[in-house]
Design an enzyme around this catalytic site. Structure first.
Site, PDB file in Angstrom:
ATOM      1  N   LYS A  79      27.757  53.135 -47.793  1.00  0.00           N
ATOM      2  CA  LYS A  79      28.002  52.256 -48.942  1.00  0.00           C
ATOM      3  C   LYS A  79      26.967  51.128 -48.965  1.00  0.00           C
ATOM      4  O   LYS A  79      26.430  50.780 -50.012  1.00  0.00           O
ATOM      5  CB  LYS A  79      29.438  51.696 -48.878  1.00  0.00           C
ATOM      6  CG  LYS A  79      30.469  52.773 -49.194  1.00  0.00           C
ATOM      7  CD  LYS A  79      31.897  52.371 -48.861  1.00  0.00           C
ATOM      8  CE  LYS A  79      32.818  53.587 -49.038  1.00  0.00           C
ATOM      9  NZ  LYS A  79      34.205  53.335 -48.663  1.00  0.00           N
ATOM     10  N   ASP A  97      37.591  49.318 -55.448  1.00  0.00           N
ATOM     11  CA  ASP A  97      38.146  50.632 -55.094  1.00  0.00           C
ATOM     12  C   ASP A  97      39.148  51.119 -56.147  1.00  0.00           C
ATOM     13  O   ASP A  97      39.497  52.298 -56.181  1.00  0.00           O
ATOM     14  CB  ASP A  97      38.855  50.562 -53.731  1.00  0.00           C
ATOM     15  CG  ASP A  97      37.984  51.108 -52.598  1.00  0.00           C
ATOM     16  OD1 ASP A  97      37.118  51.972 -52.879  1.00  0.00           O
ATOM     17  OD2 ASP A  97      38.176  50.678 -51.446  1.00  0.00           O
ATOM     18  N   GLN A 109      37.501  48.699 -45.998  1.00  0.00           N
ATOM     19  CA  GLN A 109      37.433  50.111 -45.626  1.00  0.00           C
ATOM     20  C   GLN A 109      38.772  50.570 -45.043  1.00  0.00           C
ATOM     21  O   GLN A 109      39.307  49.954 -44.126  1.00  0.00           O
ATOM     22  CB  GLN A 109      36.292  50.322 -44.602  1.00  0.00           C
ATOM     23  CG  GLN A 109      36.074  51.762 -44.191  1.00  0.00           C
ATOM     24  CD  GLN A 109      35.643  52.650 -45.363  1.00  0.00           C
ATOM     25  OE1 GLN A 109      34.806  52.281 -46.172  1.00  0.00           O
ATOM     26  NE2 GLN A 109      36.246  53.831 -45.456  1.00  0.00           N
TER      27      GLN A 109
END
Ligand code: NAP
Length: 284
Positions: A52, A119, A96
């Site tokens: 990422k 997200d 994460q």
């Protein structure tokens, strides 16, 4: 021969478009910054986080890393997320997952400001998706919509069957296919006669988390098959939830694993990062 849906090429195309967009934003004095938070050092999470950060660097998005020890408490992590919510220089926040077992993931997801929820997991983002309001889209399903559209596959009026109803894939996938005017059926572990349902699909999206589960007898001749699964086979090669070798000849188009859905998730995360700024600029 079926059309091989090329997630590598399409994700690169999206990243290049975003790179151009961020360069223009930069010229206008607008920067995009993503905070990436990792707790502990699970090796798979470290790979995802590094990928990422690499994608951010390629596109021209600033990434700030917060690497916290495994023993970090839920309150400490909550306090960090709250600080990042307030930080005007941070546009997006990514925590994460999975988090260590002693931290309540739902609480952390709910702490992220819906305006920085890249997200798309916050209940506000999920609600916006279902009522058709602009918001952050869950990255993997949003990537699948891009794969279909950019491969010239129409969704409108099609029978779309999804195998799996997880919050990160199956359910948001249903909302997005519905938004594209597909006729959507969601199946799960209690579905009776799964084969009978999947054989109705013009577009079959498989997110079941079981290695090569979907074989040719689950698929209608000429269907489009999207495989979300990610596993290692007995030879340690990557494979999906779909038994590619038996299913592909029956399809009109199919995603390979690797190189299908996988690369799209990060591309769409990057799109959400840029979206944080687009949303702000649009409301100025
Ligand atoms: P998950 O949370 O484990 O959900 C699996 C779903 O499959 C559940 O809804 C479950 O039903 C359903 N299911 C299980 N067995 C079934 C059966 N025999 N018949 C019908 N449905 C069944 O999985 P997920 O997080 O959605 O992930 C699915 C797969 O996609 C995994 O392989 C994961 O690694 C992969 N993945 C890939 C990406 C990517 O970027 N490529 C992103 C996310 C996930 P119930 O709800 O009834 O239990």
């Amino acid at each position: 021969m079926p059309q091989l849906i090329d997630g590598k090429r399409i994700s690169q195309q999206i990243k290049d478009e975003l790179k151009e967009e961020t360069a223009k934003l930069k010229e206008a004095g607008i920067r995009v910054c993503l905070a990436v938070v990792q707790v502990g050092n699970d090796p798979a999470s470290t790979i995802y986080v590094n990928n990422k950060k690499k994608a951010c660097a390629y596109i021209g998005i600033e990434s700030r890393s917060y690497e916290l020890p495994e023993e970090t408490t839920e309150d400490e992590l909550t306090a960090l997320v709250e600080r990042l919510n307030e930080d005007r220089e941070v546009n997006g926040i990514l925590v994460q997952l999975p988090l260590p077992a002693h931290i309540d993931e739902d609480r952390i997801i709910r702490t992220i400001s819906p305006d920085k929820d890249v997200d798309g997991f916050h209940p506000v983002s999920v609600g916006r998706l279902w009522i058709g309001e602009r918001g952050f889209l869950s990255c993997t399903p949003a990537g699948i919509i891009q794969l279909l559209k950019r491969s010239g596959i129409a969704i409108e009026g099609k029978e779309c069957v999804i195998v799996g109803r997880s919050n990160i894939v199956g359910k948001p996938m249903a909302a997005l296919l519905l938004r594209e005017n597909g006729t959507v059926t969601v199946t799960h572990s209690r579905t009776k006669d799964l084969r009978e349902v999947t054989r109705r699909a013009d577009i079959l999206v498989v997110a079941i988390g079981k290695k090569q589960f979907i074989t040719a007898d689950y698929v209608k001749e000429g269907a489009v098959v999207i495989d979300v699964g990610m596993h290692r086979d007995e030879n340690n090669h990557l494979c999906g939830d779909v038994d590619f070798d038996s299913v592909a000849p029956k399809t009109s188009a199919i995603t390979p694993v690797p190189g299908g859905v996988g690369p799209m998730t990060i591309a769409m995360l990057m799109n959400n990062c840029v979206e944080t700024v687009r949303r702000r600029e649009d409301t100025l």
